[in-house]
Enzyme design. Sequence first.
Site, short mmCIF file in Angstrom:
data_model
loop_
_atom_site.label_atom_id
_atom_site.label_comp_id
_atom_site.label_asym_id
_atom_site.label_seq_id
_atom_site.Cartn_x
_atom_site.Cartn_y
_atom_site.Cartn_z
N SER A 77 -135.24 69.62 110.09
CA SER A 77 -133.98 68.68 109.41
C SER A 77 -133.06 69.61 108.65
O SER A 77 -133.83 70.15 107.81
CB SER A 77 -134.35 67.25 109.28
OG SER A 77 -134.92 66.63 110.36
N ARG B 195 -81.41 60.33 130.61
CA ARG B 195 -82.20 59.04 130.36
C ARG B 195 -83.47 59.22 129.85
O ARG B 195 -84.27 58.11 129.12
CB ARG B 195 -81.95 58.12 131.37
CG ARG B 195 -80.62 57.67 131.70
CD ARG B 195 -80.28 57.16 133.27
NE ARG B 195 -80.37 58.14 133.93
CZ ARG B 195 -79.96 57.97 135.27
NH1 ARG B 195 -79.84 56.71 135.90
NH2 ARG B 195 -79.83 59.04 136.38
#
Length: 460
Positions: A405, A16
Amino acid sequence: MSRFQAVVLAAGLGTRMRSKFPKVIHEICGKPMIAFVLDALEAAGAERTFVVVGHLADLVKETVGTRATCVLQAEQKGTGHAVMQVEDALLGYEGHIVVAAGDAVYLKEPDLNRLVKHHMSTKASATVLSSIPKDPSGYGRVAREASGKIRRIIEEKDCSPKEALIKEVNSSVYCFEKHHLFDALSRLTPNNIQGEYYLTDVIEIMINEGLRVEVVTSENPLTAQGINTRVQLAEAERIYRSEIRERLMLSGVTMVDPETVFVDFDVTIGKDTKILPFSIIQGRTTVGEDCIIGPFVRICNSKISNRSSLNNAVVIEAKVGDNVYVGPYAYLRKGTVLAESTKIGTFVEVKESIVGKNSKVPHQTYLGDATVGEDVNIGAGTITCNYDGYYKHPTIIRDKVFIGSNANLVAPVEIGKGSYIAAGSTITEDVPENALGVARGKQRNIRDWAVKQHKKGAGK
Ligand code: UD1
Ligand code: CA
């Protein structure tokens, strides 16, 4: 302590569930079903436990590990047939045997204690643990005489309409006297709708032989509820999740909206930590005291120390020190170690990397296979280029480095202590201590270049 041995039934197909995995290894709040039953049996003092395995036996064995001895039921011919398989393994043992289904996830130590105690004090041959669920459908019904004595257990599929009205059901947990159990099992027949050897039929066999059979009724209406379907699995998850949250809140953890917090069994969380909505904490995670977790955080198998804050982050197999700030929108992958007072900011991904004390990685960065020292600042958009298509390479960034950066650090590469990397550089060679590493095209300005351009565009 009451002495008994135990048998857990876990060979069934679990049809099930409609799963390619055995039913009992499906997890509820991070814990496999069968572990709930083993936990309860261990807590109640089982001397030795046998687990009957069959369908996909290896997967069940792996989950059981060293906690019990597995016995094979090669063909699944019913719960009675499953217990028969343990006869050889129990050779030489005389005494009490607790049998439980491997999906009995609501079985708790106090019910087991009551069952075993009652069984021993009444000197019964069998004692059934029953319960009265909200809806008895799907379960074996406990049929009693007018006197209240149990008469038999009738599987739902074999019930008459009148028997189906019985509210009390079999929980699939029993205590037996060993020799009476195996005597009765040897007399089982598969004369029922499903053509199976039902363990439940030994009850009637014993009663017909004049043996004493008792019933202990659990006060918990859920006790009999095994997990047969995914719907019941989700219900168990909901019930246990809410238990876990309640335990944590009572131990000093704040949850602003508990309904949106999902925590597994093996998670520990320290006092005065606040869990904000929509947070998921899984596996063997520990979170220290005074942290703020959430909103929208998922942490799995990680260690978070004290006073750290994680916001909109995914954290997998990572270690986060004290006073760390992570997020929003950060991804800490396997092998990330953040020392105290570090910051991992927005759209930063870290993998197999160590970030030293006080270092900051605030914006749009990828750190992979990197070792970052203390007091380092990594500028927005910095990428460690750790992969050449075949191999991963390390990047070493020493203490007090400042990376401008949008730098690419092509690994393997080492940036020396106290040095600077100019913004926009693609660094392919090591940079010595206190140097400036600059690797970018030189800027030139072409005078009045735009004037022509503006003329071309005039009238547009
Ligand atoms: C069983 C009981 C039922 C009870 C219910 C409670 C029987 C016949 N029925 O029904 O009275 O109300 O549990 O949840 O016992 N298993 C094996 N080998 C097999 C068949 C099953 O090991 O051949 C194992 C399963 O893996 C499972 C357990 O036995 O863990 C129970 O089997 P399941 O099919 O779930 O029984 P139910 O129909 O729920
Ligand atoms: Ca069941």
